[in-house]
Structure formats: structure tokens, C-alpha cells
Design an enzyme around this catalytic site. Structure first.
Site, PDB file in Angstrom:
ATOM      1  N   ASP A  98       0.811  -1.222   0.000  1.00 41.64           N
ATOM      2  CA  ASP A  98       0.000   0.000   0.000  1.00 41.64           C
ATOM      3  C   ASP A  98       0.845   1.273   0.000  1.00 41.64           C
ATOM      4  OD1 ASP A  98      -2.130  -1.773   0.206  1.00 41.64           O
ATOM      5  OD2 ASP A  98      -2.235  -1.602   2.381  1.00 41.64           O
TER       6      ASP A  98
ATOM      7  N   HIS B 221      12.027 -16.211   0.212  1.00 40.71           N
ATOM      8  CA  HIS B 221      12.643 -16.942   1.316  1.00 40.71           C
ATOM      9  C   HIS B 221      12.774 -18.401   0.894  1.00 40.71           C
ATOM     10  CE1 HIS B 221      13.594 -18.561   5.230  1.00 40.71           C
ATOM     11  NE2 HIS B 221      13.726 -17.333   5.688  1.00 40.71           N
TER      12      HIS B 221
ATOM     13  N   ARG C  92      20.374 -15.705   0.689  1.00 41.69           N
ATOM     14  CA  ARG C  92      19.045 -16.212   0.350  1.00 41.69           C
ATOM     15  C   ARG C  92      18.796 -16.333  -1.153  1.00 41.69           C
ATOM     16  NH1 ARG C  92      15.192 -13.081   4.771  1.00 41.69           N
ATOM     17  NH2 ARG C  92      15.825 -14.332   6.567  1.00 41.69           N
TER      18      ARG C  92
ATOM     19  N   HIS D 185       8.946 -13.179  -0.043  1.00 42.37           N
ATOM     20  CA  HIS D 185       9.204 -12.880   1.364  1.00 42.37           C
ATOM     21  C   HIS D 185       9.444 -11.411   1.659  1.00 42.37           C
ATOM     22  CE1 HIS D 185      10.556 -13.438   5.445  1.00 42.37           C
ATOM     23  NE2 HIS D 185      11.789 -13.025   5.176  1.00 42.37           N
TER      24      HIS D 185
END
Length: 532
Positions: free
Chosen positions: A217, A238, A284, A345
Site C-alpha cells: 500500500d 525466502h 538467500r 518474502h
């Protein structure tokens, strides 16, 4: 109805609430959050918060780890400032009542996660975010200058450029239009300073470990208001989300690998050594792409995360929440490896801000995951997000307090929300269908591995959906579902546009059309703006 305050905070995670607590003694604060106060990404954070507290660690090491994880797109000055602010940020959290886990020697228990060269992650068992959120919410509720507006969702920012005084430059933010969801009424919130702390945008993808509120938003509103947006192509997936039909978005913390868990194929073969020298402690982006590749090559629905070798007592003590949750799904992680898959993620891009959290629109700040500070670059280092939230919450507060006594130009009158000839909708199914189509298109065409052909296909469909949303938006009365749909469509467009613009592979953005990293041409941020 109009509500005025000195400071308007949109969002109730670690960034927004730490800012609110810092400024509350200097003026009135309105905190707007679209669900319950604690329904935030902060509340779901398991691993912890990174800070240099050990004599065996250093700011240089933390900064280097951050730069490496960010594929050297991180801004070095910002990285140094944030990591060096870490100890102070931890003291603030402790002062607000956060209780971190201590070891047998009564010192704070520091763990390690992927991409970190030292143990520097403070945690509260495996529910660190929940503990931080608890303490901050309690402190905020007690402060007499802070008023909370739960179940209120911001619609759009109010800026000078949208008022009758368009000749006044530079543009500045005057507040926001906000929908009171249970009251079904649009309220005008006027403020001297407006802070966007709305979190991320994982819900733009079909599979995510983010909460339902993560619809981007703040980024979408800032973009519509004319703020600069950067690096939206860098959506972090993730690597290890529990693969189970009933385990909606349950994340298996990075700390599990940090404490020795090993990723394996279905036949028990460990595979991360084939992808990175750090094996299971690789950053990651590397681990997510490796898992994605393993699933495609072997035709499996998931891979497996094995920590059984650490023993039942250790697992239950170190990861009580993960253990109990997995057990509720019939999986005993002390005996069996956990089935895991990647999921959307963390948004490493966002609203462009300076080192004080201010945007290119006067009196409008963005902090936390909503912002693009330059810290994360092309891939966020584990547990740097909570740190960034506290550090920038404090820095934005300092800048606002410096200005709160300044002579500001008189605020122009703000027109109340005008619903025009809009009517109640009898076609809510359109919202649901468009929502689902955007998320599926993003997952299928703008995921871990991309191509220009897929990106163009996604953009074409998103553009068509946006036309439908625009018609719907002006024809029918506003609802929270429509606001969120409008925002995720905007976020989807921004991600695709930035991805198409970057002609290289770096960090979280990997494209088969440009598989190499090109420092000569692309070691820079991807910036887009709507203009006014």
C-alpha cells in the site's frame, strides 16, 4: 470527517511504532493500521535482529557481509550508518521492554544466519518478531499522545499538488484519505508529517510467507503521489517455507540453517555444496535459486531441511514455536526432515528515501520495508530488516523533531473525500478474479527465474487488469478489497517495469536473457516515477 495531528503514521510494525514512540513527546501522533495492531510482518519474524555486540565481531565485518549479500548494489554510506547504529537500536528496543534470549552466562545469545560471517543475531527464542511487536504495542498503547486507528486503510496521500494551490513548490504531503473499514466512511487525516510504514508486498505473488496485509500500500500510494520508486525487481524469495497443504505461509527461520540444518534432496543427498562455497549458509538469493533448480531438475514438489542430527532436546529448546507448529501438521522435526519450498518474502525496493527516511515529496517519509534506503541492494542480508526499521524509525523522528518547531507555510484547505456518483457494487467477484489473476501471473512469469518474454506477457495482462480496476474504482464505492487490489496491480506493474529495465542478472533478479552481472552498466539503482 477530518482528524488532524502533528504526525501521521501509516502502519504498525517495528518501523512505524518505533517512530511513533520517538516523536510522541513532541506532538500528537495518529497511527493508522488496516487490521489489528499486531497483524504485521514484524509479528511473524522468527530469526532475529542483526547487530554487532560481540568482541569477536566488527562493524567492518557486518558491513562487508551486507555488501556481499546485496551483490554490491548496496550504498556503502548507508550500510555503514545502519550497522554502526545497531547497538543503539538494540538499547532502544530493550528500553521499550523487548526481552531477548540470554545464554547460560546471562549474556545475550547470539545466533548466526545465512550470509553472516559471525554470530550477531539477537533473538527471542524463535518468535523474535512477536516479542518485539508485543513490547512496542504495549508501549504505544500507554502513551497519551498516541491515538490508534485500527481497521483503517489508507486510500491515497493528500499532496499540495492535488490542492487548489498547485503553484506552491516544492510539493509536500498534507496527510491521507483513510477508509474506516467497519464504519464504511472515508476520513481525511491531516498532518504536518506523514510516515509510510506499511511493510512489504508479498501478496502480489501467489505463494508468500507474508501476512495478508502485505499488499504494498505505501509504495503504491507514494508512486501515485509522484514519489520516486526504486529497485522493485528485487523481490526476495525466502528459501524455506513449510510445504504442507494446510501450512499457510509458515516460514522456517533462517536461523535453523544457521544452527546447522542441511538442505537435502528427497534421497537424502545434500546439494548446497554444488551451488556455493558457504553451502547451506549461502545468501538467500543463492539458496532460493538452488532449491528452484533442484525441484525443476528432479521433478520434485519440494526439498528437505534436516536438523535431526542436533538432537530432540536442543531442537525443542531452540525452536519451540517451529517445532510445535510443524508437529501440529504431523511433522516431527526432531525425527524427520522438513519439506520446504521458496515463497515471496521481502521487497528490497520501495520508496526512495534519503538517510533520514524522507522522500522527494516534502514532509513525506517512508521507513521499513516500504522504503528503498540503499541498505539491501539486490538482496537483503538476513535479520537486517528489523535493524533497518528501528534505525530509520529513529532517524526519521530526529528529522521531524528538528522541523516541528520550524515555520511551515500555511496548509491549504483539504477537500473532503468525494465519492461522486459511485454506487455499491454487485460485482465483488470481479475483484476476487482480478486479484487471483495478478498473483498467478506474477508467480508464473515474474518469479525466481525470469525472461523478457515472460515479463512482457505479465505486463500485458497486468495493464489490461489495471484498466478494469480503474473503471471499477470510479464506478463503485470504495472497499478495502478494492483498495488492496488497486495497490497490488500497481506493485505488479512496478516490479515488471523495473525487471524489464535491468539488462543483467544481479542478486534477486535473475533473467535467462542476461545471465551475467554487468557492473559497467548496471551497478546502479533502477528508479521509476509517475510524475504529477
Amino acid at each position: 470527517m477530518k482528524i488532524t495531528s502533528d504526525f501521521l503514521v501509516i502502519g504498525s510494525g517495528i518501523a512505524g511504532l518505533s517512530y511513533a514512540l520517538k516523536v510522541a513527546d513532541r506532538g500528537t501522533v495518529a497511527v493508522v493500521t488496516k487490521r489489528d495492531m499486531s497483524e504485521t510482518a514484524t509479528n511473524l519474524a522468527q530469526g532475529g535482529i542483526a547487530a554487532v555486540l560481540s568482541e569477536h565481531d566488527s562493524f567492518d565485518a557486518h558491513a562487508e557481509d551486507t555488501m556481499v549479500a546485496g551483490a554490491f548494489l548496496s550504498h556503502e554510506d548507508v550500510v555503514r550508518m545502519v550497522v554502526e547504529s545497531g547497538p543503539e537500536a538494540i538499547r532502544d528496543l530493550i528500553d521499550w521492554g523487548v526481552e531477548f534470549t540470554r545464554g547460560e552466562d546471562d549474556n545475550y545469545d547470539l545466533t548466526r544466519e545465512g550470509g553472516h560471517s559471525h554470530r550477531r543475531i539477537l533473538h527471542s527464542k524463535d518468535i523474535t518478531g512477536r516479542e518485539i511487536e508485543r513490547a512496542l504495542v504495549e508501549a504505544v498503547r500507554k502513551h497519551p499522545n498516541i491515538t490508534l486507528y485500527e481497521n483503517h486503510i489508507a486510500i491515497d496521500l493528500i499532496t499540495e499538488a492535488k490542492t487548489a494551490n498547485r503553484q506552491i513548490l516544492p510539493n509536500r504531503c498534507l496527510g491521507a484519505y483513510v477508509l474506516d473499514i467497519p464504519g464504511n466512511d472515508v476520513i481525511t487525516f491531516g498532518a504536518r508529517f506523514t510516515v509510510l510504514a506499511t511493510g512489504g508486498a508479498g501478496k502480489v505473488y501467489l505463494y508468500t510467507c507474508n501476512p495478508d496485509v502485505a499488499t504494498g500500500d505505501g509504495v503504491a500510494m507514494a508512486y501515485r503521489a509522484g514519489a520516486s520508486i526504486a529497485n522493485m525487481e528485487f523481490m526476495q524469495f525466502h528459501p524455506t517455507t513449510l510445504f504442507h497443504p494446510h501450512a499457510k505461509r509458515f516460514l522456517i527461520s533462517e536461523a535453523v540453517r544457521g544452527e546447522g540444518a542441511i538442505l537435502k534432496r528427497r534421497d537424502g543427498t545434500a546439494f548446497m555444496g554444488e551451488y556455493h562455497k558457504l553451502k547451506d549458509l549461502a545468501p538467500r538469493d543463492v539458496v532460493a535459486r538452488a532449491i528452484d533448480n533442484e525441484m525443476k531438475v528432479h521433478g520434485d514438489d519440494c526439498v528437505f531441511l534436516d536438523i535431526t542430527h542436533k538432537g530432540p532436546d536442543y531442537i525443542k529448546e531452540r525452536f519451540p514455536n517451529i517445532y510445535e507448529t510443524c508437529l501440529s501438521f504431523g511433522i516431527d522435526m526432531t525425527v524427520d526432515p522438513l519439506p520446504v519450498v521458496p515463497a515471496a518474502h521481502y521487497l528490497c525496493g520501495g520508496v526512495v528515501v534519503d538517510t533520514w527516511g524522507e522522500t522527494n515529496i516534502g514532509n513525506l517519509f517512508a521507513i521499513g520495508e516500504t522504503s528503498c534506503t540503499g541498505l539491501h541492494g539486490a538482496n537483503r542480508l538476513a535479520s537486517n530488516s528489523l535493524l533497518e526499521g528501528v534505525v530509520y524509525g529513529n532517524r526519521a523522528a530526529i528529522r521531524c523533531i528538528e522541523r516541528v518547531t520550524d515555520h511551515l507555510p500555511p496548509f491549504p484547505s483539504i477537500e473532503p473525500w468525494d465519492c461522486g456518483s459511485a454506487t455499491c457494487s454487485d460485482e465483488e467477484v470481479v475483484v476476487a478474479h482480478n486479484w487471483d489473476e495478478i498473483r498467478r501471473s506474477m508467480w508464473n512469469y515474474v518469479g525466481i527465474v525470469r525472461s523478457n518474454k515472460r515479463l512482457v506477457r505479465a505486463l500485458r495482462r497486468i495493464t489490461m487488469i489495471q484498466e478494469e480496476i480503474t473503471d471499477y474504482y470510479w464506478d463503485f464505492l470504495i472497499t478495502s478489497d478494492l483498495i488492496e487490489l488497486r495497490n497490488i496491480a500497481t506493485i505488479a506493474e512496478l516490479i515488471v517495469r523495473c525487471a524489464l529495465e535491468r539488462h543483467e542478472s544481479r542478486g534477486l533478479h535473475y533473467t535467462i536473457d542476461y545471465p551475467d552481472t554487468d557492473d559497467g552498466n548496471w551497478k546502479r539503482d533502477t528508479v521509476v516515477s509517475k510524475g504529477l
